[in-house]
Design a protein around this motif. Structure first.
Motif, mmCIF file in Angstrom:
data_model
loop_
_atom_site.group_PDB
_atom_site.id
_atom_site.type_symbol
_atom_site.label_atom_id
_atom_site.label_comp_id
_atom_site.label_asym_id
_atom_site.label_seq_id
_atom_site.Cartn_x
_atom_site.Cartn_y
_atom_site.Cartn_z
ATOM 1 N N VAL A 1 0.852 -1.186 0.000
ATOM 2 C CA VAL A 1 0.000 0.000 0.000
ATOM 3 C C VAL A 1 0.890 1.238 0.000
ATOM 4 O O VAL A 1 1.940 1.246 0.664
ATOM 5 N N VAL A 2 0.470 2.262 -0.727
ATOM 6 C CA VAL A 2 1.217 3.514 -0.779
ATOM 7 C C VAL A 2 0.397 4.614 -0.115
ATOM 8 O O VAL A 2 -0.795 4.771 -0.409
ATOM 9 N N VAL A 3 1.041 5.352 0.784
ATOM 10 C CA VAL A 3 0.434 6.558 1.367
ATOM 11 C C VAL A 3 1.126 7.746 0.731
ATOM 12 O O VAL A 3 2.344 7.907 0.874
ATOM 13 N N CYS A 4 0.360 8.557 0.027
ATOM 14 C CA CYS A 4 0.955 9.622 -0.770
ATOM 15 C C CYS A 4 0.313 10.970 -0.435
ATOM 16 O O CYS A 4 -0.921 11.068 -0.405
ATOM 17 N N GLY A 5 1.139 11.976 -0.172
ATOM 18 C CA GLY A 5 0.601 13.321 -0.040
ATOM 19 C C GLY A 5 1.033 14.160 1.137
ATOM 20 O O GLY A 5 1.144 15.378 1.005
ATOM 21 N N PRO A 6 1.261 13.597 2.336
ATOM 22 C CA PRO A 6 1.596 14.459 3.478
ATOM 23 C C PRO A 6 2.827 15.316 3.218
ATOM 24 O O PRO A 6 3.902 14.791 2.908
ATOM 25 N N GLY A 7 2.670 16.625 3.311
ATOM 26 C CA GLY A 7 3.794 17.539 3.124
ATOM 27 C C GLY A 7 4.475 17.411 1.775
ATOM 28 O O GLY A 7 5.631 17.810 1.621
ATOM 29 N N MET A 8 3.792 16.877 0.791
ATOM 30 C CA MET A 8 4.427 16.592 -0.503
ATOM 31 C C MET A 8 4.579 17.838 -1.370
ATOM 32 O O MET A 8 5.403 17.879 -2.286
ATOM 33 N N GLY A 9 3.776 18.873 -1.088
ATOM 34 C CA GLY A 9 3.843 20.074 -1.896
ATOM 35 C C GLY A 9 3.201 19.883 -3.252
ATOM 36 O O GLY A 9 2.814 18.774 -3.638
ATOM 37 N N GLN A 10 3.109 20.977 -3.983
ATOM 38 C CA GLN A 10 2.475 20.932 -5.304
ATOM 39 C C GLN A 10 3.430 21.390 -6.401
ATOM 40 O O GLN A 10 3.013 21.720 -7.503
ATOM 41 N N ASP B 1 -3.718 11.748 0.524
ATOM 42 C CA ASP B 1 -4.031 12.750 1.539
ATOM 43 C C ASP B 1 -3.348 14.066 1.168
ATOM 44 O O ASP B 1 -2.445 14.105 0.318
ATOM 45 N N ALA B 2 -3.787 15.131 1.797
ATOM 46 C CA ALA B 2 -3.107 16.432 1.758
ATOM 47 C C ALA B 2 -2.813 16.891 0.324
ATOM 48 O O ALA B 2 -3.732 17.011 -0.482
ATOM 49 N N ASP B 3 -1.528 17.130 0.007
ATOM 50 C CA ASP B 3 -1.197 17.697 -1.308
ATOM 51 C C ASP B 3 -1.480 16.742 -2.456
ATOM 52 O O ASP B 3 -1.668 17.183 -3.596
ATOM 53 N N ALA B 4 -1.523 15.446 -2.195
ATOM 54 C CA ALA B 4 -1.930 14.521 -3.256
ATOM 55 C C ALA B 4 -3.363 14.825 -3.674
ATOM 56 O O ALA B 4 -3.707 14.749 -4.859
ATOM 57 N N LEU B 5 -4.212 15.204 -2.719
ATOM 58 C CA LEU B 5 -5.602 15.553 -3.031
ATOM 59 C C LEU B 5 -5.674 16.895 -3.738
ATOM 60 O O LEU B 5 -6.475 17.076 -4.670
ATOM 61 N N ASN B 6 -4.843 17.851 -3.307
ATOM 62 C CA ASN B 6 -4.830 19.152 -3.978
ATOM 63 C C ASN B 6 -4.383 19.011 -5.429
ATOM 64 O O ASN B 6 -4.929 19.657 -6.322
ATOM 65 N N LEU B 7 -3.391 18.174 -5.663
ATOM 66 C CA LEU B 7 -2.950 17.922 -7.036
ATOM 67 C C LEU B 7 -4.010 17.148 -7.810
ATOM 68 O O LEU B 7 -4.234 17.399 -8.997
ATOM 69 N N LEU B 8 -4.659 16.212 -7.135
ATOM 70 C CA LEU B 8 -5.692 15.412 -7.792
ATOM 71 C C LEU B 8 -6.835 16.302 -8.267
ATOM 72 O O LEU B 8 -7.453 16.034 -9.311
ATOM 73 N N SER B 9 -7.125 17.350 -7.530
ATOM 74 C CA SER B 9 -8.234 18.240 -7.893
ATOM 75 C C SER B 9 -7.968 18.986 -9.197
ATOM 76 O O SER B 9 -8.894 19.513 -9.821
ATOM 77 N N LYS B 10 -6.709 19.026 -9.625
ATOM 78 C CA LYS B 10 -6.346 19.731 -10.859
ATOM 79 C C LYS B 10 -6.253 18.780 -12.046
ATOM 80 O O LYS B 10 -5.979 19.209 -13.167
ATOM 81 N N ARG B 11 -6.453 17.499 -11.790
ATOM 82 C CA ARG B 11 -6.367 16.490 -12.844
ATOM 83 C C ARG B 11 -7.769 16.034 -13.240
ATOM 84 O O ARG B 11 -8.744 16.231 -12.511
ATOM 85 N N VAL B 12 -7.859 15.395 -14.392
ATOM 86 C CA VAL B 12 -9.116 14.776 -14.796
ATOM 87 C C VAL B 12 -9.362 13.578 -13.881
ATOM 88 O O VAL B 12 -8.482 12.734 -13.685
ATOM 89 N N ALA B 13 -10.530 13.532 -13.280
ATOM 90 C CA ALA B 13 -10.838 12.470 -12.329
ATOM 91 C C ALA B 13 -10.869 11.113 -13.019
ATOM 92 O O ALA B 13 -11.574 10.923 -14.013
ATOM 93 N N VAL B 14 -10.093 10.184 -12.494
ATOM 94 C CA VAL B 14 -10.077 8.809 -12.980
ATOM 95 C C VAL B 14 -10.402 7.906 -11.795
ATOM 96 O O VAL B 14 -9.574 7.728 -10.902
ATOM 97 N N PRO B 15 -11.610 7.355 -11.740
ATOM 98 C CA PRO B 15 -11.998 6.534 -10.583
ATOM 99 C C PRO B 15 -11.075 5.336 -10.410
ATOM 100 O O PRO B 15 -10.589 4.749 -11.384
ATOM 101 N N ALA B 16 -10.817 4.994 -9.166
ATOM 102 C CA ALA B 16 -9.999 3.819 -8.848
ATOM 103 C C ALA B 16 -10.586 3.153 -7.615
ATOM 104 O O ALA B 16 -10.772 3.805 -6.585
ATOM 105 N N ASN B 17 -10.875 1.880 -7.715
ATOM 106 C CA ASN B 17 -11.515 1.171 -6.609
ATOM 107 C C ASN B 17 -10.558 0.821 -5.480
ATOM 108 O O ASN B 17 -10.996 0.431 -4.400
ATOM 109 N N ASN B 18 -9.249 0.941 -5.739
ATOM 110 C CA ASN B 18 -8.284 0.534 -4.715
ATOM 111 C C ASN B 18 -7.653 1.724 -4.006
ATOM 112 O O ASN B 18 -6.555 1.621 -3.479
ATOM 113 N N GLN B 19 -8.327 2.867 -3.994
ATOM 114 C CA GLN B 19 -7.766 4.021 -3.321
ATOM 115 C C GLN B 19 -8.674 4.512 -2.200
ATOM 116 O O GLN B 19 -9.892 4.342 -2.232
#
Length: 517
Positions: free
Chosen positions: A326-335, A356-374
């Motif tokens: 499992v990968v945890v991505c985003g805490p303090g990662m910056g944009q 979490d965190a900046d991974a979500l902020n970056l995700l908000s700028k991308r085209v949403a691609v659903p993923a069942n394992n996230q």
């Protein structure tokens, strides 16, 4: 989500409309007289009042126009019969009462309760009533109210809150939406809320936890959902303890997952360290941290059990991703470019992930691609960016916002805040009961993402369960830490330090050989 099977009415959360239909079913189909039900509610509420505030009087009972007001009149009658001094104010004119509410008013008057019409009480006299009282019973607005309270009720709510008196709210604090937990105007700040028939979602999320005080559920002997489907289920430490997988005596680290934390751009190295240590303290077999090279020494000093890798470019990440469960991505990662590269590699890997965190902020700028394992773990601000709306729109209906996010991004969505909501698109959502103001500080979300990542790695087939358990464990640890540290001084490492104590209580008989006895 399998934990919902066979769930009891005591942990089921319903919309206000569903509760009204349950109430109607009890009266029309089960043959329970509506006025008898109202008397049972009043008796239960007064009993709770007497237990919580023995000897406190006079009571100031504020009654509205509907059945909630009827409950109030009967509570006043109960108190008078118990020898207590009572001031009863009809905030809504008694001439407009009908049905069971009118019967309740008539019974209260017949029992000797002096009911004063608000319209006949001057401002100074009303102020004197508050000053002479020891406790307020709020029976003004019930579950049918959804908008901002209007005058004169809004003014009475403001005066009640300003009085400093303890308040018992009947069924729901006046001004609170019983379905969403939102408050569009003045809302009563209760010390205790006694709610009936079925639990209302709004008491447990949004502003509910901050205005309800302690919530007491009184089913009044009905014990039926009348075919209504719960919108959510309450989860607390007691309800999730048995979700932890067992560990055999010959267990090894490879059986409990490898969590990779991708976090910590320049200036934010602590976020990745917090997430990694939380994952290590939450049962992950192996934990790795991919962070900026300048954070490696600090991470190893803090968490020598974590495998720390300095990563300069996204091209260095695939080999680390390949080894992860499992990968945890985003805490303090910056944009910046570094953070963008990290997220790109994580998404392209297809690995199960917690964003979490900046991974979500970056995700908000991308085209949403659903993923069942996230698993997405936004706070309201991040949720608003993901949905391209404003934070008040998120808080106006937290459950609806969580479901909307899940429908767009797939997987599991955990909307943080008081009464954290977790939705997977299957069955009722989960609500982690409780709140802790000490958690309103930087780094708490990083700890949560690490806890969830570790639990997800140990139960890869149950991401929704991992998210819900993570939220509950995180809150439980923070609550225990607050006992010693208080709220103002609570920091994320305090929570991490308590995690082993919490998990120890839930470890299923580890299967260890205790030797000959």
């Amino acid at each position: 989500m399998p934990q919902h099977a066979g769930g009891s009415l005591s942990d089921a959360l319903f919309s206000a409309d569903s509760v009204r239909r349950i109430d109607q079913y009890v009266i029309e189909q089960l043959g329970v007289d509506g006025f008898d039900l109202m008397q049972s509610a009043a008796h239960a509420a007064f009993h709770r009042l007497a237990l919580r505030w023995p000897g406190v009087e006079p009571l100031l009972v504020l009654c509205g126009a509907g059945n909630n007001g009827g409950d109030g009149y009967l509570i006043a009658a109960n108190a008078l019969r118990d020898g207590m001094a009572v001031h009863c104010v009809a905030v809504a004119p008694t001439g407009k009462l009908s049905g069971d509410a009118r019967k309740a008013w008539q019974k209260a008057v017949a029992d000797g309760v002096e009911v004063r019409e608000l319209a006949d009480i001057g401002d100074a006299e009303l102020g004197a009533l508050f000053e002479r009282s020891g406790l307020v019973v709020d029976a003004m607005l019930g579950t049918g109210a959804s908008g901002a309270p209007r005058e004169p009720i809004s003014g009475i709510i403001a005066r009640t809150n300003a009085s400093g008196l303890p308040v018992l709210a009947v069924d729901v604090p006046s001004g609170l939406n019983a379905t969403t937990g939102a408050a569009k105007g003045e809302v009563v700040q209760a010390a205790m809320t006694v709610t009936f028939i079925a639990r209302k979602l709004g008491l447990y999320t949004g502003q509910g936890p901050s205005v309800c005080g302690g919530v007491v559920f009184e089913p009044l002997g009905t014990d039926t959902n009348a075919g209504e489907t719960p919108v959510a289920r309450l989860q607390n430490w007691g309800s999730v303890q048995n979700w932890l997988p067992g560990r055999r005596a010959n267990a090894h680290k490879g059986q409990f997952g490898h969590v990779l934390i991708v976090a910590g751009d320049r200036g934010f190295g602590g976020a990745g360290i917090l997430a990694a240590e939380a994952a290590a303290r939450s049962g992950a077999g192996l934990v790795s941290l991919a962070t900026r090279p300048e954070h490696v020494t600090a991470a190893l000093a803090r968490c020598p059990s974590v495998m720390v890798h300095g990563v300069i470019h996204g091209s260095e990440l695939p080999s680390l991703l390949a080894a992860a469960t499992v990968v945890v991505c985003g805490p303090g990662m910056g944009q910046s470019a570094w953070g963008q590269q990290m997220l790109q590699q994580v998404v392209e890997s297809g690995k199960p992930r917690v964003l979490d965190a900046d991974a979500l902020n970056l995700l908000s700028k991308r085209v949403a691609v659903p993923a069942n394992n996230q698993i997405l773990t936004p706070h309201p601000g991040e949720a608003a960016r993901l949905l391209n709306c404003l934070v008040p729109e998120i808080e106006a209906d937290r459950l609806a916002a969580t479901h909307r996010l899940q429908s767009i991004y797939g997987g599991v969505v955990l909307l943080k805040g008081a009464g954290t909501v977790i939705a997977s698109g299957e069955g009722a959502a989960d609500v982690a009961i409780g709140s802790n103001p000490g958690m309103a500080t930087g780094g708490m979300g990083d700890v949560l993402s690490g806890v969830i990542g570790a639990l997800y790695a140990q139960t890869p087939e149950l991401p929704a369960q991992a998210a819900a358990m993570g939220a509950v464990v995180h809150l439980e640890a923070a609550t225990r830490a607050s006992v010693k540290k208080g709220y103002m001084g609570l920091i994320p490492t305090d929570v991490i330090d308590i995690l082993p104590q919490v998990f120890r209580e839930a470890e299923p008989g580890a299967g260890c050989d205790k030797g000959d006895e």
